[in-house]
Structure formats: C-alpha cells, structure tokens
Design a protein around this motif. Structure first.
Motif, PDB file in Angstrom:
ATOM      1  N   GLN A  29       2.046  -9.740  44.135  1.00 24.08           N
ATOM      2  CA  GLN A  29       2.321 -11.128  43.775  1.00 24.08           C
ATOM      3  C   GLN A  29       1.238 -11.778  42.929  1.00 24.08           C
ATOM      4  OE1 GLN A  29       2.915 -13.148  47.458  1.00 24.08           O
ATOM      5  NE2 GLN A  29       5.063 -12.605  47.589  1.00 24.08           N
ATOM      6  N   ALA A  30      -0.004 -11.555  43.255  1.00 20.62           N
ATOM      7  CA  ALA A  30      -1.096 -12.267  42.585  1.00 20.62           C
ATOM      8  C   ALA A  30      -1.137 -12.031  41.075  1.00 20.62           C
ATOM      9  CB  ALA A  30      -2.433 -11.927  43.229  1.00 20.62           C
ATOM     10  N   PRO A  31      -1.055 -10.789  40.581  1.00 20.06           N
ATOM     11  CA  PRO A  31      -1.079 -10.620  39.122  1.00 20.06           C
ATOM     12  C   PRO A  31       0.135 -11.260  38.435  1.00 20.06           C
ATOM     13  CG  PRO A  31      -1.551  -8.543  40.198  1.00 20.06           C
ATOM     14  CD  PRO A  31      -1.105  -9.498  41.261  1.00 20.06           C
ATOM     15  N   CYS A  32       1.293 -11.143  39.038  1.00 19.89           N
ATOM     16  CA  CYS A  32       2.506 -11.719  38.452  1.00 19.89           C
ATOM     17  C   CYS A  32       2.408 -13.243  38.412  1.00 19.89           C
ATOM     18  CB  CYS A  32       3.735 -11.288  39.245  1.00 19.89           C
ATOM     19  SG  CYS A  32       5.262 -12.045  38.663  1.00 19.89           S
ATOM     20  N   LEU A  33       2.101 -13.859  39.543  1.00 20.20           N
ATOM     21  CA  LEU A  33       2.005 -15.318  39.587  1.00 20.20           C
ATOM     22  C   LEU A  33       0.803 -15.826  38.791  1.00 20.20           C
ATOM     23  CD1 LEU A  33       3.032 -15.963  43.284  1.00 20.20           C
ATOM     24  CD2 LEU A  33       4.339 -16.504  41.234  1.00 20.20           C
ATOM     25  N   GLY A  34      -0.263 -15.038  38.745  1.00 23.67           N
ATOM     26  CA  GLY A  34      -1.416 -15.416  37.928  1.00 23.67           C
ATOM     27  C   GLY A  34      -1.055 -15.491  36.457  1.00 23.67           C
ATOM     28  N   THR A  35      -0.249 -14.540  35.996  1.00 24.44           N
ATOM     29  CA  THR A  35       0.214 -14.560  34.607  1.00 24.44           C
ATOM     30  C   THR A  35       1.102 -15.778  34.348  1.00 24.44           C
ATOM     31  OG1 THR A  35       0.127 -12.159  34.518  1.00 24.44           O
ATOM     32  CG2 THR A  35       1.483 -13.245  32.858  1.00 24.44           C
ATOM     33  N   LEU A  36       1.991 -16.077  35.290  1.00 20.66           N
ATOM     34  CA  LEU A  36       2.869 -17.246  35.134  1.00 20.66           C
ATOM     35  C   LEU A  36       2.060 -18.546  35.148  1.00 20.66           C
ATOM     36  CD1 LEU A  36       5.824 -16.177  37.447  1.00 20.66           C
ATOM     37  CD2 LEU A  36       5.629 -15.914  34.967  1.00 20.66           C
ATOM     38  N   LEU A  37       1.024 -18.593  35.987  1.00 23.58           N
ATOM     39  CA  LEU A  37       0.163 -19.775  36.043  1.00 23.58           C
ATOM     40  C   LEU A  37      -0.605 -19.933  34.730  1.00 23.58           C
ATOM     41  CD1 LEU A  37      -0.974 -22.126  37.688  1.00 23.58           C
ATOM     42  CD2 LEU A  37      -2.662 -20.554  38.617  1.00 23.58           C
ATOM     43  N   THR A  38      -1.066 -18.825  34.183  1.00 28.33           N
ATOM     44  CA  THR A  38      -1.759 -18.866  32.896  1.00 28.33           C
ATOM     45  C   THR A  38      -0.842 -19.399  31.805  1.00 28.33           C
ATOM     46  OG1 THR A  38      -3.135 -16.997  33.545  1.00 28.33           O
ATOM     47  CG2 THR A  38      -3.013 -17.484  31.202  1.00 28.33           C
TER      48      THR A  38
END
Length: 74
Positions: A29-38
């Motif tokens: 989850q963290a890399p996926c949501l981190g990309t979306l947050l970016t």
C-alpha cells in the motif's frame, strides 16, 4: 493501526500532507498511495483510490509532546 485497517492520508498542516497506518499491508500500500499522494501534491487530478483514505482535516488534536516549539527546541 486504524480500527478499519485502512491507511489514512490527509493534510497535517497547510504545507504538510501525510500518509500513515498502512498496517500489515504497508509493503504493497505505501508505495502505491505514496505515488498517488505525490500526484496530488503536484496538482494532478486526485485518484479515486486516494479519495477513499483522504481526510481534509486532521481527526485528532495537536500533540502536546511534538508541537512546533518542542521540535524546534530539540
């Protein structure tokens, strides 16, 4: 950990966005949501997956132990 086991993304302050509580699924989850947050910070369209976990205002009050004055003093 959050009660529904979902991560929480949102705005901590006007200039700070955050993503927390990826719980036991953080590796996925963290890399996926981190990309979306970016993408959101860059001004792109907000993805539906980020809308699900987004909180515009913090749900909890400010921390007495870790406020701006204490962090500057440290």
């Amino acid at each position: 950990m959050t009660p529904p086991w979902l991560p929480v993304a949102g705005r901590a302050t006007r200039s700070v966005s955050c993503l927390i509580a990826c719980n036991g699924h953080g590796l996925a989850q963290a890399p996926c949501l981190g990309t979306l947050l970016t993408d959101r910070v860059d001004g792109d369209k907000v993805h539906d997956d980020l809308v699900i976990v987004w909180r515009e205002r913090p749900r909890f009050g400010p921390s007495l132990a870790f406020n701006a004055s204490v962090i500057r003093a440290m």
